[in-house]
Scaffold this motif. Structure first.
Motif, PDB file in Angstrom:
ATOM      1  N   TRP A 117       1.130   3.891  15.434  1.00 43.62           N
ATOM      2  CA  TRP A 117      -0.255   3.313  15.337  1.00 43.62           C
ATOM      3  C   TRP A 117      -0.905   3.345  16.563  1.00 43.62           C
ATOM      4  O   TRP A 117      -2.233   3.777  16.897  1.00 43.62           O
ATOM      5  CB  TRP A 117      -0.329   1.766  14.970  1.00 43.62           C
ATOM      6  CG  TRP A 117      -0.116   2.039  13.413  1.00 43.62           C
ATOM      7  CD1 TRP A 117       0.926   1.211  12.595  1.00 43.62           C
ATOM      8  CD2 TRP A 117      -0.810   2.605  12.383  1.00 43.62           C
ATOM      9  NE1 TRP A 117       0.942   1.767  11.332  1.00 43.62           N
ATOM     10  CE2 TRP A 117      -0.328   2.292  11.118  1.00 43.62           C
ATOM     11  CE3 TRP A 117      -2.245   3.238  12.444  1.00 43.62           C
ATOM     12  CZ2 TRP A 117      -0.582   2.754   9.737  1.00 43.62           C
ATOM     13  CZ3 TRP A 117      -2.487   3.442  11.249  1.00 43.62           C
ATOM     14  CH2 TRP A 117      -1.976   3.146  10.082  1.00 43.62           C
ATOM     15  N   LYS A 171      -2.289   6.842  17.391  1.00 40.70           N
ATOM     16  CA  LYS A 171      -3.640   7.206  16.515  1.00 40.70           C
ATOM     17  C   LYS A 171      -4.911   6.521  17.167  1.00 40.70           C
ATOM     18  O   LYS A 171      -4.938   5.782  17.971  1.00 40.70           O
ATOM     19  CB  LYS A 171      -3.751   6.313  15.085  1.00 40.70           C
ATOM     20  CG  LYS A 171      -2.400   6.943  14.145  1.00 40.70           C
ATOM     21  CD  LYS A 171      -2.722   8.367  13.876  1.00 40.70           C
ATOM     22  CE  LYS A 171      -1.732   8.934  12.949  1.00 40.70           C
ATOM     23  NZ  LYS A 171      -1.573  10.460  12.642  1.00 40.70           N
ATOM     24  N   ASP A 229      -9.348   6.040  13.772  1.00 43.39           N
ATOM     25  CA  ASP A 229      -8.317   6.093  12.476  1.00 43.39           C
ATOM     26  C   ASP A 229      -7.735   4.797  12.184  1.00 43.39           C
ATOM     27  O   ASP A 229      -7.368   4.414  10.994  1.00 43.39           O
ATOM     28  CB  ASP A 229      -7.182   7.038  13.076  1.00 43.39           C
ATOM     29  CG  ASP A 229      -7.522   8.504  13.015  1.00 43.39           C
ATOM     30  OD1 ASP A 229      -8.618   8.818  12.476  1.00 43.39           O
ATOM     31  OD2 ASP A 229      -6.718   9.303  13.697  1.00 43.39           O
ATOM     32  N   ARG A 230      -7.197   3.929  13.245  1.00 42.28           N
ATOM     33  CA  ARG A 230      -6.677   2.569  12.971  1.00 42.28           C
ATOM     34  C   ARG A 230      -7.574   1.889  12.057  1.00 42.28           C
ATOM     35  O   ARG A 230      -7.182   0.980  11.165  1.00 42.28           O
ATOM     36  CB  ARG A 230      -6.041   2.007  14.171  1.00 42.28           C
ATOM     37  CG  ARG A 230      -5.113   2.633  14.773  1.00 42.28           C
ATOM     38  CD  ARG A 230      -4.733   1.533  16.044  1.00 42.28           C
ATOM     39  NE  ARG A 230      -4.898   2.435  17.160  1.00 42.28           N
ATOM     40  CZ  ARG A 230      -4.975   2.198  18.498  1.00 42.28           C
ATOM     41  NH1 ARG A 230      -4.762   0.728  18.559  1.00 42.28           N
ATOM     42  NH2 ARG A 230      -5.141   2.764  19.383  1.00 42.28           N
ATOM     43  N   ALA A 261     -10.079   2.774  10.158  1.00 39.36           N
ATOM     44  CA  ALA A 261     -10.282   3.179   8.932  1.00 39.36           C
ATOM     45  C   ALA A 261      -9.031   2.877   7.884  1.00 39.36           C
ATOM     46  O   ALA A 261      -9.228   2.545   6.812  1.00 39.36           O
ATOM     47  CB  ALA A 261     -10.329   4.809   8.851  1.00 39.36           C
ATOM     48  N   CYS A 262      -7.828   2.842   8.490  1.00 37.86           N
ATOM     49  CA  CYS A 262      -6.577   2.526   7.815  1.00 37.86           C
ATOM     50  C   CYS A 262      -6.787   0.922   7.337  1.00 37.86           C
ATOM     51  O   CYS A 262      -6.368   0.700   6.201  1.00 37.86           O
ATOM     52  CB  CYS A 262      -5.480   2.751   8.377  1.00 37.86           C
ATOM     53  SG  CYS A 262      -5.000   4.530   8.531  1.00 37.86           S
ATOM     54  N   TYR A 318      -9.167   0.403   4.770  1.00 42.15           N
ATOM     55  CA  TYR A 318      -8.721   1.125   3.612  1.00 42.15           C
ATOM     56  C   TYR A 318      -7.847  -0.055   2.688  1.00 42.15           C
ATOM     57  O   TYR A 318      -7.900  -0.300   1.491  1.00 42.15           O
ATOM     58  CB  TYR A 318      -8.049   2.396   3.491  1.00 42.15           C
ATOM     59  CG  TYR A 318      -7.262   2.960   2.238  1.00 42.15           C
ATOM     60  CD1 TYR A 318      -7.982   3.313   1.462  1.00 42.15           C
ATOM     61  CD2 TYR A 318      -6.112   2.715   2.329  1.00 42.15           C
ATOM     62  CE1 TYR A 318      -7.365   4.027   0.050  1.00 42.15           C
ATOM     63  CE2 TYR A 318      -5.338   3.191   0.903  1.00 42.15           C
ATOM     64  CZ  TYR A 318      -5.965   3.625   0.136  1.00 42.15           C
ATOM     65  OH  TYR A 318      -5.326   4.089  -0.925  1.00 42.15           O
ATOM     66  N   LEU A 319      -7.067  -0.587   3.512  1.00 43.63           N
ATOM     67  CA  LEU A 319      -5.798  -1.615   2.985  1.00 43.63           C
ATOM     68  C   LEU A 319      -6.691  -2.671   2.463  1.00 43.63           C
ATOM     69  O   LEU A 319      -6.453  -3.475   1.680  1.00 43.63           O
ATOM     70  CB  LEU A 319      -4.979  -1.892   4.209  1.00 43.63           C
ATOM     71  CG  LEU A 319      -4.001  -0.866   4.529  1.00 43.63           C
ATOM     72  CD1 LEU A 319      -3.023  -1.129   5.617  1.00 43.63           C
ATOM     73  CD2 LEU A 319      -2.888  -0.578   3.289  1.00 43.63           C
ATOM     74  N   GLN A 339      -8.207  -1.987  -0.808  1.00 43.54           N
ATOM     75  CA  GLN A 339      -7.448  -2.154  -1.868  1.00 43.54           C
ATOM     76  C   GLN A 339      -6.841  -3.516  -2.300  1.00 43.54           C
ATOM     77  O   GLN A 339      -6.492  -3.627  -3.466  1.00 43.54           O
ATOM     78  CB  GLN A 339      -6.067  -1.173  -1.269  1.00 43.54           C
ATOM     79  CG  GLN A 339      -6.328   0.378  -0.875  1.00 43.54           C
ATOM     80  CD  GLN A 339      -6.427   1.017  -2.386  1.00 43.54           C
ATOM     81  OE1 GLN A 339      -5.794   0.838  -3.592  1.00 43.54           O
ATOM     82  NE2 GLN A 339      -7.506   1.664  -2.590  1.00 43.54           N
TER      83      GLN A 339
END
Length: 70
Positions: free
Chosen positions: A30, A33, A37-38, A40-41, A44-45, A48
């Motif tokens: 991590w 990145k 990017d971090r 965005a992840c 996303y989580l 979800q």
């Protein structure tokens, strides 16, 4: 029957469970990145996790009359 040639190579790596440090590998991954990017992840989580359909709690309750309580 003719065997198909794999398009992806099989990759495996054996590690000793006592010597392997998954947390350090995760941290290194991590940190490699970019912050974008971090973020965005994480976004996303979170999406979800919260995208599940909220359903009404259908727990059944029995009403107790006050006269029945001792």
């Amino acid at each position: 029957m003719k065997q198909k040639k794999r398009k992806m190579a099989m990759v495996s790596r054996q590690v000793s469970m006592s010597d392997h440090n998954q947390d350090a590998e995760d941290l290194q991954y991590w940190l490699s990145k970019s912050p974008a990017d971090r973020l965005a992840c994480v976004t996303y989580l979170v999406n979800q996790y919260h995208s599940g359909v909220l359903q009404m709690d259908k727990t059944k309750f029995n009403k107790i009359k006050r006269d029945d309580i001792i």
